[in-house]
Design a protein around this motif. Structure first.
Motif, PDB file in Angstrom:
ATOM      1  N   ARG A   1     -76.114  75.880  84.556  1.00  0.00           N
ATOM      2  CA  ARG A   1     -76.668  77.213  84.771  1.00  0.00           C
ATOM      3  C   ARG A   1     -76.179  78.180  83.697  1.00  0.00           C
ATOM      4  NH1 ARG A   1     -74.812  76.133  90.302  1.00  0.00           N
ATOM      5  NH2 ARG A   1     -76.623  75.880  91.645  1.00  0.00           N
ATOM      6  N   ALA A   2     -75.020  77.874  83.163  1.00  0.00           N
ATOM      7  CA  ALA A   2     -74.372  78.783  82.218  1.00  0.00           C
ATOM      8  C   ALA A   2     -73.664  77.946  81.154  1.00  0.00           C
ATOM      9  CB  ALA A   2     -73.367  79.666  82.961  1.00  0.00           C
ATOM     10  N   PRO A   3     -73.434  78.529  79.991  1.00  0.00           N
ATOM     11  CA  PRO A   3     -72.684  77.785  78.968  1.00  0.00           C
ATOM     12  C   PRO A   3     -71.245  77.531  79.434  1.00  0.00           C
ATOM     13  CG  PRO A   3     -73.015  80.069  78.293  1.00  0.00           C
ATOM     14  CD  PRO A   3     -73.824  79.874  79.534  1.00  0.00           C
ATOM     15  N   VAL A   4     -70.708  76.416  78.994  1.00  0.00           N
ATOM     16  CA  VAL A   4     -69.335  76.047  79.351  1.00  0.00           C
ATOM     17  C   VAL A   4     -68.544  75.871  78.061  1.00  0.00           C
ATOM     18  CG1 VAL A   4     -67.905  74.224  80.345  1.00  0.00           C
ATOM     19  CG2 VAL A   4     -69.982  74.957  81.530  1.00  0.00           C
ATOM     20  N   ASP A   5     -67.400  76.534  77.974  1.00  0.00           N
ATOM     21  CA  ASP A   5     -66.584  76.437  76.760  1.00  0.00           C
ATOM     22  C   ASP A   5     -66.006  75.040  76.577  1.00  0.00           C
ATOM     23  OD1 ASP A   5     -67.050  78.955  75.904  1.00  0.00           O
ATOM     24  OD2 ASP A   5     -65.251  79.827  76.808  1.00  0.00           O
ATOM     25  N   GLU A   6     -65.478  74.503  77.653  1.00  0.00           N
ATOM     26  CA  GLU A   6     -64.910  73.155  77.532  1.00  0.00           C
ATOM     27  C   GLU A   6     -65.213  72.368  78.802  1.00  0.00           C
ATOM     28  OE1 GLU A   6     -61.177  72.151  75.334  1.00  0.00           O
ATOM     29  OE2 GLU A   6     -60.514  71.562  77.339  1.00  0.00           O
ATOM     30  N   LEU A   7     -65.959  71.301  78.613  1.00  0.00           N
ATOM     31  CA  LEU A   7     -66.342  70.431  79.730  1.00  0.00           C
ATOM     32  C   LEU A   7     -65.390  69.245  79.762  1.00  0.00           C
ATOM     33  CD1 LEU A   7     -68.658  70.085  81.843  1.00  0.00           C
ATOM     34  CD2 LEU A   7     -69.767  68.598  80.176  1.00  0.00           C
TER      35      LEU A   7
ATOM     36  N   PHE B   1     -59.693  55.208  78.226  1.00  0.00           N
ATOM     37  CA  PHE B   1     -58.522  56.076  78.204  1.00  0.00           C
ATOM     38  C   PHE B   1     -58.072  56.272  79.645  1.00  0.00           C
ATOM     39  CE2 PHE B   1     -60.036  60.137  79.909  1.00  0.00           C
ATOM     40  CZ  PHE B   1     -61.409  60.023  79.781  1.00  0.00           C
ATOM     41  N   GLY B   2     -56.789  56.561  79.814  1.00  0.00           N
ATOM     42  CA  GLY B   2     -56.327  56.778  81.177  1.00  0.00           C
ATOM     43  C   GLY B   2     -54.850  57.101  81.226  1.00  0.00           C
TER      44      GLY B   2
ATOM     45  N   ILE C   1     -60.349  63.376  73.478  1.00  0.00           N
ATOM     46  CA  ILE C   1     -59.595  63.212  74.713  1.00  0.00           C
ATOM     47  C   ILE C   1     -58.522  64.281  74.698  1.00  0.00           C
ATOM     48  CG2 ILE C   1     -58.037  61.707  76.005  1.00  0.00           C
ATOM     49  CD1 ILE C   1     -59.687  59.373  74.523  1.00  0.00           C
ATOM     50  N   ARG C   2     -58.526  65.083  75.721  1.00  0.00           N
ATOM     51  CA  ARG C   2     -57.550  66.182  75.765  1.00  0.00           C
ATOM     52  C   ARG C   2     -56.456  65.865  76.776  1.00  0.00           C
ATOM     53  NH1 ARG C   2     -58.060  72.527  77.625  1.00  0.00           N
ATOM     54  NH2 ARG C   2     -56.065  73.150  76.745  1.00  0.00           N
ATOM     55  N   LEU C   3     -55.256  66.109  76.360  1.00  0.00           N
ATOM     56  CA  LEU C   3     -54.096  65.971  77.243  1.00  0.00           C
ATOM     57  C   LEU C   3     -53.452  67.342  77.387  1.00  0.00           C
ATOM     58  CD1 LEU C   3     -51.907  64.253  78.755  1.00  0.00           C
ATOM     59  CD2 LEU C   3     -50.756  64.047  76.530  1.00  0.00           C
ATOM     60  N   VAL C   4     -53.284  67.778  78.630  1.00  0.00           N
ATOM     61  CA  VAL C   4     -52.608  69.046  78.903  1.00  0.00           C
ATOM     62  C   VAL C   4     -51.304  68.734  79.633  1.00  0.00           C
ATOM     63  CG1 VAL C   4     -52.774  71.316  80.006  1.00  0.00           C
ATOM     64  CG2 VAL C   4     -54.840  70.187  79.166  1.00  0.00           C
ATOM     65  N   GLU C   5     -50.209  69.311  79.152  1.00  0.00           N
ATOM     66  CA  GLU C   5     -48.908  69.130  79.792  1.00  0.00           C
ATOM     67  C   GLU C   5     -48.364  70.508  80.157  1.00  0.00           C
ATOM     68  OE1 GLU C   5     -47.139  65.264  77.536  1.00  0.00           O
ATOM     69  OE2 GLU C   5     -47.668  66.960  76.279  1.00  0.00           O
ATOM     70  N   ILE C   6     -48.159  70.725  81.434  1.00  0.00           N
ATOM     71  CA  ILE C   6     -47.752  72.038  81.937  1.00  0.00           C
ATOM     72  C   ILE C   6     -46.272  71.985  82.309  1.00  0.00           C
ATOM     73  CG2 ILE C   6     -48.192  73.777  83.719  1.00  0.00           C
ATOM     74  CD1 ILE C   6     -51.007  72.493  84.043  1.00  0.00           C
TER      75      ILE C   6
ATOM     76  N   TYR D   1     -58.726  64.359  80.094  1.00  0.00           N
ATOM     77  CA  TYR D   1     -60.166  64.179  80.282  1.00  0.00           C
ATOM     78  C   TYR D   1     -60.855  64.077  78.936  1.00  0.00           C
ATOM     79  CZ  TYR D   1     -59.803  69.305  79.815  1.00  0.00           C
ATOM     80  OH  TYR D   1     -59.495  70.582  79.388  1.00  0.00           O
ATOM     81  N   TRP D   2     -62.124  63.721  78.990  1.00  0.00           N
ATOM     82  CA  TRP D   2     -62.961  63.601  77.798  1.00  0.00           C
ATOM     83  C   TRP D   2     -63.738  64.900  77.596  1.00  0.00           C
ATOM     84  CZ3 TRP D   2     -63.939  60.785  73.597  1.00  0.00           C
ATOM     85  CH2 TRP D   2     -65.194  60.883  72.968  1.00  0.00           C
ATOM     86  N   VAL D   3     -63.724  65.394  76.361  1.00  0.00           N
ATOM     87  CA  VAL D   3     -64.482  66.600  76.016  1.00  0.00           C
ATOM     88  C   VAL D   3     -65.602  66.186  75.062  1.00  0.00           C
ATOM     89  CG1 VAL D   3     -64.378  68.919  75.059  1.00  0.00           C
ATOM     90  CG2 VAL D   3     -62.345  67.930  76.143  1.00  0.00           C
ATOM     91  N   PRO D   4     -66.866  66.222  75.520  1.00  0.00           N
ATOM     92  CA  PRO D   4     -67.956  65.879  74.598  1.00  0.00           C
ATOM     93  C   PRO D   4     -67.997  66.856  73.423  1.00  0.00           C
ATOM     94  CG  PRO D   4     -68.743  66.047  76.870  1.00  0.00           C
ATOM     95  CD  PRO D   4     -67.351  66.600  76.847  1.00  0.00           C
ATOM     96  N   GLU D   5     -68.446  66.360  72.294  1.00  0.00           N
ATOM     97  CA  GLU D   5     -68.464  67.203  71.092  1.00  0.00           C
ATOM     98  C   GLU D   5     -69.382  68.412  71.268  1.00  0.00           C
ATOM     99  OE1 GLU D   5     -67.993  65.809  66.703  1.00  0.00           O
ATOM    100  OE2 GLU D   5     -70.096  65.610  67.243  1.00  0.00           O
ATOM    101  N   LYS D   6     -70.504  68.194  71.934  1.00  0.00           N
ATOM    102  CA  LYS D   6     -71.480  69.277  72.071  1.00  0.00           C
ATOM    103  C   LYS D   6     -71.172  70.093  73.326  1.00  0.00           C
ATOM    104  CE  LYS D   6     -76.506  70.033  72.469  1.00  0.00           C
ATOM    105  NZ  LYS D   6     -76.541  70.653  73.783  1.00  0.00           N
TER     106      LYS D   6
END
Lengths: 415, 66
Positions: free
Chosen positions: A149-155, A220-221, A258-263, A276-281
C-alpha cells in the motif's frame, strides 16, 4: 485473529468459547461460562516427533506475525516472523500481523499439513502459505504474496529473531556462573559459490548492523552450535536444545543483502538478534512481490562428511602472551576450526596456512596450530587498532589451492 | 532511548568495505522507544476483502517471482 478449518476446499470458521480454555485463580469466577470469543491469540500444532505415542508441540503462531517451530529434541528458542518492515532504522519499526488463518485438515497419517495466513499492516497486505512437515528437522515451506500500500524503506524477508547474551567471545562482561547464554551463536551464510560464512554473534556495546551483499545465496540462518549441557550449565533453560534455523530460498531471489542486527542487551529475556534478507529493489506503493523459501528447524549439525572445517568456538581476551605484560590496544581472538579435510591433516602439514583480513586495524600476531589429539586447528590473532575503530575481522584456513574451512567473521569495536 | 549505531558493509566478494556515510545515516540517530514492543497503531481499514484473500489462497499459486 480468526481461525478457519478447510475441508475439501470449503472454509468454516472455528469458533471458540470460554469453555475451550482453562482459567485459574480469580479469573475462574469472573469469566462467564460458554462465552463465545471474538477471536483467539494464536494456535499451535502437535505431531509425534520424539515418540510415536506422544503428540509433541511442533509449531505455534502467536503474536503479530511471529511463529516458531521445533525439530526432534528441541525446546523453543529463536522465533521467526512473516515479515519485517523498517527494522532498526531511524524511524519506528512496523509490525505486520496475521489477522486470520485457514488450516487444511490433514488426512490421517499425512506427513505434512498446510495452513494459510492473511497478513496485514499499514504498508502491506499479504497471503501466506505454510506447508509444515514435522521431523528430526522440521521444515516449513513458505510462499508469501505481498501487496504494498505504501513504499517500504527496508523489507525483511524470512526474519529470524534470537538472543545472544554472552559466550567465550564476551564472557568477561558478565558475572554469571554459566559459561554461555544464548539461543544462537552464529549467523551462517552459504553463498552461491558454496563458500560458507560463519559470523560469530556478539552482544555489542552499541547497536550494530552488518549487511552481507549476496546474489542467490543458497542458505542463511541463525545457528546454535554449542550442543552440550556443559556449554551452558543451565538446568532450566537447556540452551543446548534450542533449534537452529536455515532459510533456503526457493527460485531466484536475485541480488540483495542479508542483514544482521545486534542490539546491546544485559538480560537473556530480551531477543537482541535479528537476521533477514533485504531484496535489492525497494517496494513502492502498488507493487506486488512473491517469494518462496524453505525453513529448516532443528539441530542442523553438520555431517562428518563435510569437506570444510567449521568454526566450533570463538573466544577473545586481552592481547599478548600469557604470563607477560599486556600490550596496550590489542585484543586476542581465538578461533577453533573443527573437522573436515583440515581436521584429518597432520599437525606438521606444510600447506596449511591462515588467511586473515582486518579492516580498520591490523593483525599483530597470527598463529595456527593443530590441537593434539583432536581434529581442531586453532587460529590465534592479536588485533591492534585505535580507540573507537570499527574493525571487521575475517579469517579462514587455506591449503592445497582452496579454502579448507568456513570463513569466520566478527565485528569488533575497539573500546 | 537515543543510541548511535555501528554499521559494516560486506561487498559481494565477501570482503568488508569501508562504512559508507549513506549506510551510517540509515541507522544513526534516534531509535523509537522500546522498538521491540508490539505496535498499537491502528490498522488501515481498507484491508483486502475476504473474497480477494480467498482467491489468493485457493487459486493456484504461480511460479516464484511473479
Amino acid at each position: 485473529m480468526k481461525i478457519h478449518e478447510v475441508v475439501a476446499g470449503q472454509a468454516t470458521e472455528m469458533t471458540f468459547t470460554t469453555a475451550d480454555f482453562e482459567y485459574r485463580g480469580k479469573l475462574k469466577a469472573e469469566v462467564p461460562a460458554d462465552f463465545t470469543l471474538p477471536g483467539v491469540a494464536g494456535f499451535k500444532l502437535n505431531h509425534p516427533v520424539n515418540r510415536p505415542d506422544l503428540f509433541d508441540e511442533v509449531i505455534s503462531f502467536v503474536g503479530a506475525s511471529y511463529f516458531r517451530a521445533l525439530g526432534q529434541g528441541n525446546a523453543y528458542g529463536l522465533s521467526s516472523r512473516g515479515l519485517a518492515i523498517n527494522t532498526g532504522l531511524s524511524k519506528a519499526e512496523e509490525f505486520p500481523r496475521f489477522t486470520g488463518f485457514w488450516l487444511e485438515k490433514p488426512a490421517p497419517g499425512a506427513a505434512s499439513t498446510t495452513i494459510y495466513g492473511a497478513l496485514d499492516s499499514a504498508s502491506v497486505t499479504g497471503a501466506y502459505r505454510f506447508v509444515i512437515t514435522a521431523g528430526i528437522e522440521t521444515t516449513v515451506d513458505v510462499t508469501a504474496r505481498l501487496f504494498f500500500r505504501a513504499p517500504v524503506d527496508e523489507l525483511g524477508i524470512g526474519p529470524l529473531t534470537s538472543m545472544f547474551l554472552f559466550a567465550a567471545v564476551n564472557r568477561s562482561q558478565f558475572d554469571d556462573y554459566r559459561p554461555q547464554v544464548h539461543d544462537s551463536d552464529g549467523l551462517r551464510i552459504v553463498r552461491a559459490d558454496g563458500d560458507v560464512i560463519w559470523r560469530a554473534l556478539n552482544n555489542p556495546k552499541q547497536l550494530a548492523s552488518s549487511y552481507f551483499a549476496e546474489t542467490r545465496p543458497q542458505r542463511f540462518g541463525l545457528h546454535q552450535r554449542a550442543r552440550d549441557f556443559a556449554d551452558y550449565q543451565d538446568a532450566e533453560a537447556h540452551y543446548q536444545q534450542r533449534p537452529s534455523v536455515d532459510i533456503e530460498p526457493q527460485g531466484d531471489w536475485g541480488a540483495g543483502r542479508i542483514r544482521l542486527v545486534e542490539i546491546p542487551s544485559d538480560l537473556e529475556v530480551h531477543d537482541n538478534i535479528v537476521a533477514y534478507w533485504v531484496p535489492e529493489k525497494k517496494p513502492a506503493a502498488g507493487d506486488s512481490l512473491e517469494l518462496s523459501y524453505r525453513m529448516h528447524w532443528g539441530r542442523l549439525e553438520l555431517p562428518d562428511t563435510e569437506d570444510r572445517a567449521f568454526v566450533a568456538e570463538t573466544s577473545s581476551g586481552v592481547g599478548g602472551a600469557a604470563g607477560l605484560s599486556t600490550p596496550p590496544d590489542t585484543r586476542k581472538f581465538v578461533i577453533d576450526f573443527k573437522g573436515g579435510m583440515l581436521g584429518r591433516l597432520p599437525a606438521e602439514d606444510g600447506e596449511v596456512m591462515p588467511v586473515v583480513t582486518v579492516t580498520n586495524g591490523k593483525a599483530d600476531i597470527t598463529t595456527l596450530h593443530k590441537i593434539d589429539g583432536t581434529d581442531i586447528w586453532r587460529l590465534v590473532v592479536d588485533i591492534a587498532s585505535e580507540s573507537g575503530a570499527v574493525c571487521e575481522l575475517s579469517a579462514h584456513v587455506a591449503g592445497y589451492g582452496k579454502k579448507l574451512s568456513e570463513i569466520w567473521m566478527f565485528q569488533w569495536v575497539k573500546p | 532511548m537515543t543510541m548511535t549505531a555501528v554499521v559494516s558493509i560486506h561487498s559481494p566478494d565477501g570482503t568488508a568495505a569501508p562504512v559508507p556515510d549513506v549506510a551510517r545515516a540509515m541507522v544513526l540517530g534516534r531509535l523509537p522507544d522500546a522498538p521491540t514492543q508490539m505496535p498499537t497503531q491502528r490498522l488501515v481499514r481498507d484491508a483486502a476483502p475476504v473474497s480477494f484473500l480467498r482467491a489468493l489462497f485457493f487459486g493456484p499459486l504461480g511460479p516464484v517471482g511473479t
